[in-house]
Scaffold this motif. Structure first.
Motif, short mmCIF file in Angstrom:
data_model
loop_
_atom_site.label_atom_id
_atom_site.label_comp_id
_atom_site.label_asym_id
_atom_site.label_seq_id
_atom_site.Cartn_x
_atom_site.Cartn_y
_atom_site.Cartn_z
N ASP A 142 0.80 -1.22 0.00
CA ASP A 142 0.00 0.00 0.00
C ASP A 142 0.84 1.27 0.00
OD1 ASP A 142 1.01 -0.26 2.53
OD2 ASP A 142 -0.92 -0.08 3.57
N GLY A 143 1.96 1.26 -0.68
CA GLY A 143 2.77 2.47 -0.77
C GLY A 143 4.25 2.16 -0.87
N GLU A 169 4.29 8.64 3.52
CA GLU A 169 3.06 9.23 3.00
C GLU A 169 3.35 10.02 1.72
OE1 GLU A 169 0.82 11.48 5.78
OE2 GLU A 169 0.74 9.87 7.27
N GLU A 170 4.49 10.72 1.74
CA GLU A 170 4.96 11.44 0.57
C GLU A 170 6.47 11.28 0.50
OE1 GLU A 170 3.76 15.53 0.52
OE2 GLU A 170 1.74 15.09 1.26
N THR A 201 -4.95 4.28 1.67
CA THR A 201 -3.54 4.38 2.02
C THR A 201 -2.69 4.31 0.76
OG1 THR A 201 -4.00 3.26 4.12
CG2 THR A 201 -1.70 3.38 3.43
N TYR A 202 -1.77 5.25 0.63
CA TYR A 202 -0.92 5.30 -0.56
C TYR A 202 0.29 6.18 -0.26
CZ TYR A 202 -3.36 9.78 -1.14
OH TYR A 202 -3.90 11.03 -0.93
N THR A 203 1.22 6.19 -1.19
CA THR A 203 2.37 7.11 -1.12
C THR A 203 2.37 7.95 -2.38
OG1 THR A 203 3.72 5.58 0.19
CG2 THR A 203 4.88 7.30 -1.03
N LYS A 204 2.57 9.25 -2.19
CA LYS A 204 2.64 10.16 -3.33
C LYS A 204 4.09 10.59 -3.53
CE LYS A 204 0.69 14.42 -5.26
NZ LYS A 204 -0.28 15.53 -5.05
N ARG A 244 6.28 3.23 6.20
CA ARG A 244 5.72 3.70 4.93
C ARG A 244 5.81 5.21 4.84
NH1 ARG A 244 1.08 5.81 3.25
NH2 ARG A 244 0.19 5.62 5.33
N PHE A 266 0.01 2.52 -4.76
CA PHE A 266 -1.06 1.98 -3.92
C PHE A 266 -1.18 0.48 -4.15
CE2 PHE A 266 -2.94 2.50 -8.01
CZ PHE A 266 -4.00 1.63 -8.10
#
Length: 255
Positions: free
Chosen positions: A177-178, A194-195, A244-247, A192, A227
């Motif tokens: 999820d990221g 987030e950004e 939930t993801y990473t940008k 993880r 994601f």
């Protein structure tokens, strides 16, 4: 409204943050639990995810890797001439694209497979203006055969096509999820992000995409959103800013 449609919130209750996106997935994502090739139920499940976003009015491009069938770099490592091995890998992506096209059209989603290597009997050749017109007509465009050149990955092809099609973001569907500082499947204490910035992703070799793809995204300020494609409804939710993801973008990293 069908009974199946009531299992999750209707598409029109979610507001997409982007109007035109690139979805990049690996060929391995189509294998399911199999160790090789295509798993039709898995292909159908991913097609439903794509349809749920298409139903929101989002214009969708796709690039699918070929590693479930043949990976050029692996073939080269076993003694095969690299250019030949890469062309074989490109043909594998065409097979995956045709499978996804079939699954999407079974759901009533008009789809075009567009190949960087001309093969007129099975798909369209890549012509940028024609591809843009398909998107404007709300057809899903699946770009196959990479860039048409050896030594370039499908990550780079996805970033290139995303820029050519004026996409607003690249969505990379993975099994996690990221983006993490280390493999979360091996290390329970993995953190993880987030950004994360393009430069940090490159410097720390975080495995978001290959270096050429990240550099191309950075040079054109194209955000990459990582994601989990295994999460039901995840693509639609992430596109609306949920889940939930990473940008990966040009700002500072946040973990």
């Amino acid at each position: 409204m069908t009974e199946a449609a009531t299992d999750a919130p209707a598409a029109d209750t979610l507001e997409p943050k982007y109007k035109r996106v690139m979805l990049k997935i690996s060929g391995e994502a189509l294998m399911g639990d199999a160790g090789y090739g295509l798993n039709p139920p898995t292909v159908a499940r991913i097609a439903r995810e794509v349809k749920s976003v298409h139903d929101m009015g989002v214009e969708i491009c796709m690039v699918i890797g070929g590693g479930n069938i043949f990976r050029g770099l692996a073939g080269s490592a076993q003694g095969m001439e690299r250019t030949t091995a890469d062309y074989m890998g490109m043909l594998a992506t065409v097979m995956n694209a045709l499978a996804m096209q079939s699954a999407l059209e079974a759901l009533g989603v008009y789809t075009r497979v567009i190949s960087a290597i001309p093969m007129d009997q099975v798909c369209e050749p890549y012509i940028r203006r024609r591809a843009v017109r398909h998107l404007e007509k709300k057809r899903v465009c699946i770009f196959a055969a990479g860039t048409g050149n050896p030594y370039f990955t499908t990550d780079t092809a996805a970033t290139l096509r995303a820029n050519e099609m004026a996409c607003e973001a690249i969505f990379k569907g993975t099994k996690v999820d990221g983006v993490y500082d280390k493999d979360p499947n091996k290390y329970p204490d993995a953190t993880r992000y987030e950004e994360v910035s393009y430069d940090e992703a490159l410097a720390k070799r975080l495995g978001v995409m290959d270096a050429s793809a990240i550099a191309l995204a950075r040079d054109n300020n194209m955000p990459i959103i990582v994601f989990s494609l295994d999460e039901p409804g995840g693509f639609r939710g992430i596109l609306s800013g949920q889940g939930t993801y990473t940008k990966v973008h040009g700002g500072k990293s946040v973990s």
